[in-house]
Design an enzyme around this catalytic site. Structure first.
Site, PDB file in Angstrom:
ATOM      1  N   ARG A  34      11.668  57.346 105.148  1.00  0.00           N
ATOM      2  CA  ARG A  34      11.687  55.998 104.568  1.00  0.00           C
ATOM      3  C   ARG A  34      12.790  55.868 103.515  1.00  0.00           C
ATOM      4  O   ARG A  34      13.469  54.841 103.427  1.00  0.00           O
ATOM      5  CB  ARG A  34      10.309  55.666 103.979  1.00  0.00           C
ATOM      6  CG  ARG A  34      10.218  54.255 103.406  1.00  0.00           C
ATOM      7  CD  ARG A  34       8.769  53.836 103.151  1.00  0.00           C
ATOM      8  NE  ARG A  34       8.721  52.568 102.430  1.00  0.00           N
ATOM      9  CZ  ARG A  34       8.352  52.439 101.147  1.00  0.00           C
ATOM     10  NH1 ARG A  34       7.951  53.495 100.450  1.00  0.00           N
ATOM     11  NH2 ARG A  34       8.362  51.266 100.562  1.00  0.00           N
ATOM     12  N   HIS A  38      15.741  53.136 103.779  1.00  0.00           N
ATOM     13  CA  HIS A  38      15.930  52.106 102.748  1.00  0.00           C
ATOM     14  C   HIS A  38      17.288  52.260 102.045  1.00  0.00           C
ATOM     15  O   HIS A  38      17.807  51.298 101.494  1.00  0.00           O
ATOM     16  CB  HIS A  38      14.792  52.147 101.732  1.00  0.00           C
ATOM     17  CG  HIS A  38      13.552  51.457 102.216  1.00  0.00           C
ATOM     18  ND1 HIS A  38      12.678  50.800 101.379  1.00  0.00           N
ATOM     19  CD2 HIS A  38      13.039  51.314 103.455  1.00  0.00           C
ATOM     20  CE1 HIS A  38      11.675  50.283 102.089  1.00  0.00           C
ATOM     21  NE2 HIS A  38      11.880  50.603 103.354  1.00  0.00           N
ATOM     22  N   TRP A 178      -0.447  54.923 111.007  1.00  0.00           N
ATOM     23  CA  TRP A 178      -0.306  54.278 112.317  1.00  0.00           C
ATOM     24  C   TRP A 178      -0.903  55.137 113.440  1.00  0.00           C
ATOM     25  O   TRP A 178      -1.336  54.613 114.460  1.00  0.00           O
ATOM     26  CB  TRP A 178       1.166  54.025 112.619  1.00  0.00           C
ATOM     27  CG  TRP A 178       1.829  52.971 111.787  1.00  0.00           C
ATOM     28  CD1 TRP A 178       1.932  51.647 112.102  1.00  0.00           C
ATOM     29  CD2 TRP A 178       2.507  53.131 110.522  1.00  0.00           C
ATOM     30  NE1 TRP A 178       2.636  50.990 111.121  1.00  0.00           N
ATOM     31  CE2 TRP A 178       2.989  51.862 110.143  1.00  0.00           C
ATOM     32  CE3 TRP A 178       2.754  54.219 109.670  1.00  0.00           C
ATOM     33  CZ2 TRP A 178       3.710  51.646 108.959  1.00  0.00           C
ATOM     34  CZ3 TRP A 178       3.458  54.005 108.503  1.00  0.00           C
ATOM     35  CH2 TRP A 178       3.930  52.739 108.150  1.00  0.00           C
TER      36      TRP A 178
HETATM   37 FE1  HIF Z   1       8.731  51.248 107.523  1.00  0.00          FE
HETATM   38  N1  HIF Z   1       7.234  50.725 106.276  1.00  0.00           N
HETATM   39  N2  HIF Z   1       9.159  49.296 107.845  1.00  0.00           N
HETATM   40  N3  HIF Z   1      10.299  51.779 108.678  1.00  0.00           N
HETATM   41  N4  HIF Z   1       8.352  53.179 107.070  1.00  0.00           N
HETATM   42  C1  HIF Z   1       6.407  51.565 105.585  1.00  0.00           C
HETATM   43  C2  HIF Z   1       6.399  52.930 105.643  1.00  0.00           C
HETATM   44  C3  HIF Z   1       7.272  53.678 106.377  1.00  0.00           C
HETATM   45  C4  HIF Z   1       8.454  48.220 107.376  1.00  0.00           C
HETATM   46  C5  HIF Z   1       7.443  48.259 106.437  1.00  0.00           C
HETATM   47  C6  HIF Z   1       6.876  49.430 105.952  1.00  0.00           C
HETATM   48  C7  HIF Z   1      11.088  50.933 109.409  1.00  0.00           C
HETATM   49  C8  HIF Z   1      10.940  49.580 109.499  1.00  0.00           C
HETATM   50  C9  HIF Z   1      10.041  48.820 108.774  1.00  0.00           C
HETATM   51  C10 HIF Z   1       8.994  54.253 107.635  1.00  0.00           C
HETATM   52  C11 HIF Z   1      10.141  54.197 108.409  1.00  0.00           C
HETATM   53  C12 HIF Z   1      10.718  53.043 108.895  1.00  0.00           C
HETATM   54  C13 HIF Z   1       5.503  50.796 104.805  1.00  0.00           C
HETATM   55  C14 HIF Z   1       4.433  51.370 103.880  1.00  0.00           C
HETATM   56  C15 HIF Z   1       5.774  49.476 105.035  1.00  0.00           C
HETATM   57  C16 HIF Z   1       5.064  48.269 104.431  1.00  0.00           C
HETATM   58  C17 HIF Z   1       5.045  51.782 102.540  1.00  0.00           C
HETATM   59  C18 HIF Z   1       3.986  52.405 101.650  1.00  0.00           C
HETATM   60  O1  HIF Z   1       3.015  51.694 101.314  1.00  0.00           O
HETATM   61  O2  HIF Z   1       4.129  53.590 101.285  1.00  0.00           O
HETATM   62  C19 HIF Z   1       8.928  47.013 108.014  1.00  0.00           C
HETATM   63  C20 HIF Z   1       8.423  45.603 107.756  1.00  0.00           C
HETATM   64  C21 HIF Z   1       9.907  47.394 108.883  1.00  0.00           C
HETATM   65  C22 HIF Z   1      10.699  46.486 109.837  1.00  0.00           C
HETATM   66  C23 HIF Z   1      10.115  46.493 111.195  1.00  0.00           C
HETATM   67  C24 HIF Z   1      12.094  51.705 110.268  1.00  0.00           C
HETATM   68  C25 HIF Z   1      11.714  51.578 111.715  1.00  0.00           C
HETATM   69  C26 HIF Z   1      10.284  51.827 111.883  1.00  0.00           C
HETATM   70  C27 HIF Z   1      13.565  51.251 110.154  1.00  0.00           C
HETATM   71  C28 HIF Z   1      11.861  53.063 109.775  1.00  0.00           C
HETATM   72  O3  HIF Z   1      12.511  54.100 110.129  1.00  0.00           O
HETATM   73  C29 HIF Z   1       8.279  55.461 107.302  1.00  0.00           C
HETATM   74  C30 HIF Z   1       8.636  56.871 107.785  1.00  0.00           C
HETATM   75  C31 HIF Z   1       7.205  55.097 106.518  1.00  0.00           C
HETATM   76  C32 HIF Z   1       6.132  56.009 105.931  1.00  0.00           C
HETATM   77  C33 HIF Z   1       6.462  56.362 104.506  1.00  0.00           C
HETATM   78  C34 HIF Z   1       5.437  57.275 103.859  1.00  0.00           C
HETATM   79  O4  HIF Z   1       5.493  57.389 102.625  1.00  0.00           O
HETATM   80  O5  HIF Z   1       4.612  57.880 104.537  1.00  0.00           O
END
Ligand code: HIF
Length: 286
Positions: A34, A38, A178
């Site tokens: 993440r 970001h 998920w």
């Molecule tokens: Fe995420 N994502 N992401 N994301 N994400 C969260 C957590 C992770 C979006 C929202 C969230 C991508 C796209 C999108 C990861 C990787 C990717 C969380 C939760 C939210 C809300 C954060 C928290 O509460 O800790 C949205 C709206 C996206 C556009 C569709 C990417 C494609 C899936 C680009 C991507 O690689 C990962 C890994 C996490 C888990 C982080 C963790 O701390 O476990």
């Protein structure tokens, strides 16, 4: 201390750092992924601003953005690697951490090249509001990712990264994982999107997400509204179906698209050297 440019040594130390028994599901891998995303996902193709150069999250304006809540944990974990290899830029370290984490968690090899530079002050940070809002739907994510230059298939392939990690109520307000094995990279996310019954649930904090109760494992799995939109939008859905049934194809496409994400805002010459480092003043030059 390693030799400047010895990315192999850095990779090894990142891999050794992934296991974190007291943290989340026992791994820093998901939060590294993440952080990597970001750090790059602020890119705007039209103005050629944002992207994975700069490591702007070191500054409050970007690091303190509510969209980046929780990523301070990833940055803190990686500080020991930076201390051991002070020649690496944060922008390279954070993107490399994501790529190494995906591989170590059983995902594909993602091509990665160094050479990113770090901003020396906060004058060139991208504005807040460029990262996606999980409470929205297909139009929103199509708009956000097309701004970075991704098409529908690439958006769906990328989305498979939500196979990793979890949502935290004290970070995004959403809650839960998920899939049942959130530290194992696979195409399970796509299969569950299609095979389970997802019911809308309003959390105590008023946030709406989708939930499914799994009787075998007695766990509750979740999907964000944006995840569900991949199955309600017909153009997205056909790729969800493709990746649910073809794991090799998913790994192949994911590798390409995650590489593209990590390269946003980076311009290289034929030898792979970054040529737009001047954008960010100073930093590391290989
Ligand atoms: Fe995420 N994502 N992401 N994301 N994400 C969260 C957590 C992770 C979006 C929202 C969230 C991508 C796209 C999108 C990861 C990787 C990717 C969380 C939760 C939210 C809300 C954060 C928290 O509460 O800790 C949205 C709206 C996206 C556009 C569709 C990417 C494609 C899936 C680009 C991507 O690689 C990962 C890994 C996490 C888990 C982080 C963790 O701390 O476990």
């Amino acid at each position: 201390m390693s030799k400047q440019g010895d990315f192999e040594a850095v990779r090894k130390d990142i891999a050794a750092l992934l296991k974190q028994p007291g943290y989340d599901d026992g791994s820093a891998g998901p939060v590294f992924v993440r952080l990597a995303w970001h750090s790059a996902g602020t890119y705007d193709a039209e103005t050629d601003t944002g992207g994975s150069n700069g490591a702007g999250m070191r500054y409050e304006a970007e690091g303190g953005d509510p969209a980046n809540a929780g990523l301070q944990h990833a940055r803190a974990f990686l500080e020991s690697v930076k201390e051991k290899h002070p020649w690496i830029t944060y922008a390279d370290l954070w993107t490399l951490a994501g790529v190494v984490a995906i591989k170590e968690m059983g995902g594909p090899t993602i091509p990665w090249k160094g050479g990113r530079t770090d901003y020396v002050d906060d004058s060139k940070l991208p504005p807040r509001g460029r990262l996606p809002d999980a409470a929205q739907g297909a139009d929103h994510i199509r708009w956000i990712f097309s701004r970075m230059g991704f098409n529908d298939q690439e958006i769906v392939a990328l989305s498979g990264a939500h196979n990793l990690g979890r949502c935290h109520s004290d970070r995004s307000g959403f809650e839960g994982a998920w899939v049942n094995s959130p530290t194992r990279f696979s195409n399970q996310y796509f299969r569950l999107l299609l095979s389970l019954q997802w019911r809308k649930k309003i959390l105590k904090n008023g946030i709406v997400q989708f939930m499914n109760y799994d009787e075998d494992t007695e766990t509750e799995l979740m999907m964000l509204p944006t995840d569900i939109s991949l199955t309600t939008d017909p153009s997205f859905k056909k790729y969800v179906e493709l990746y649910a049934k073809d794991k090799d194809r998913f790994f192949e496409d994911f590798s390409k698209v995650f590489d593209k994400l990590m390269e946003l805002g980076i311009v290289r010459d034929a030898s792979g050297a970054v040529t737009n480092a001047d954008n960010v003043k100073g930093g590391y030059h290989s």
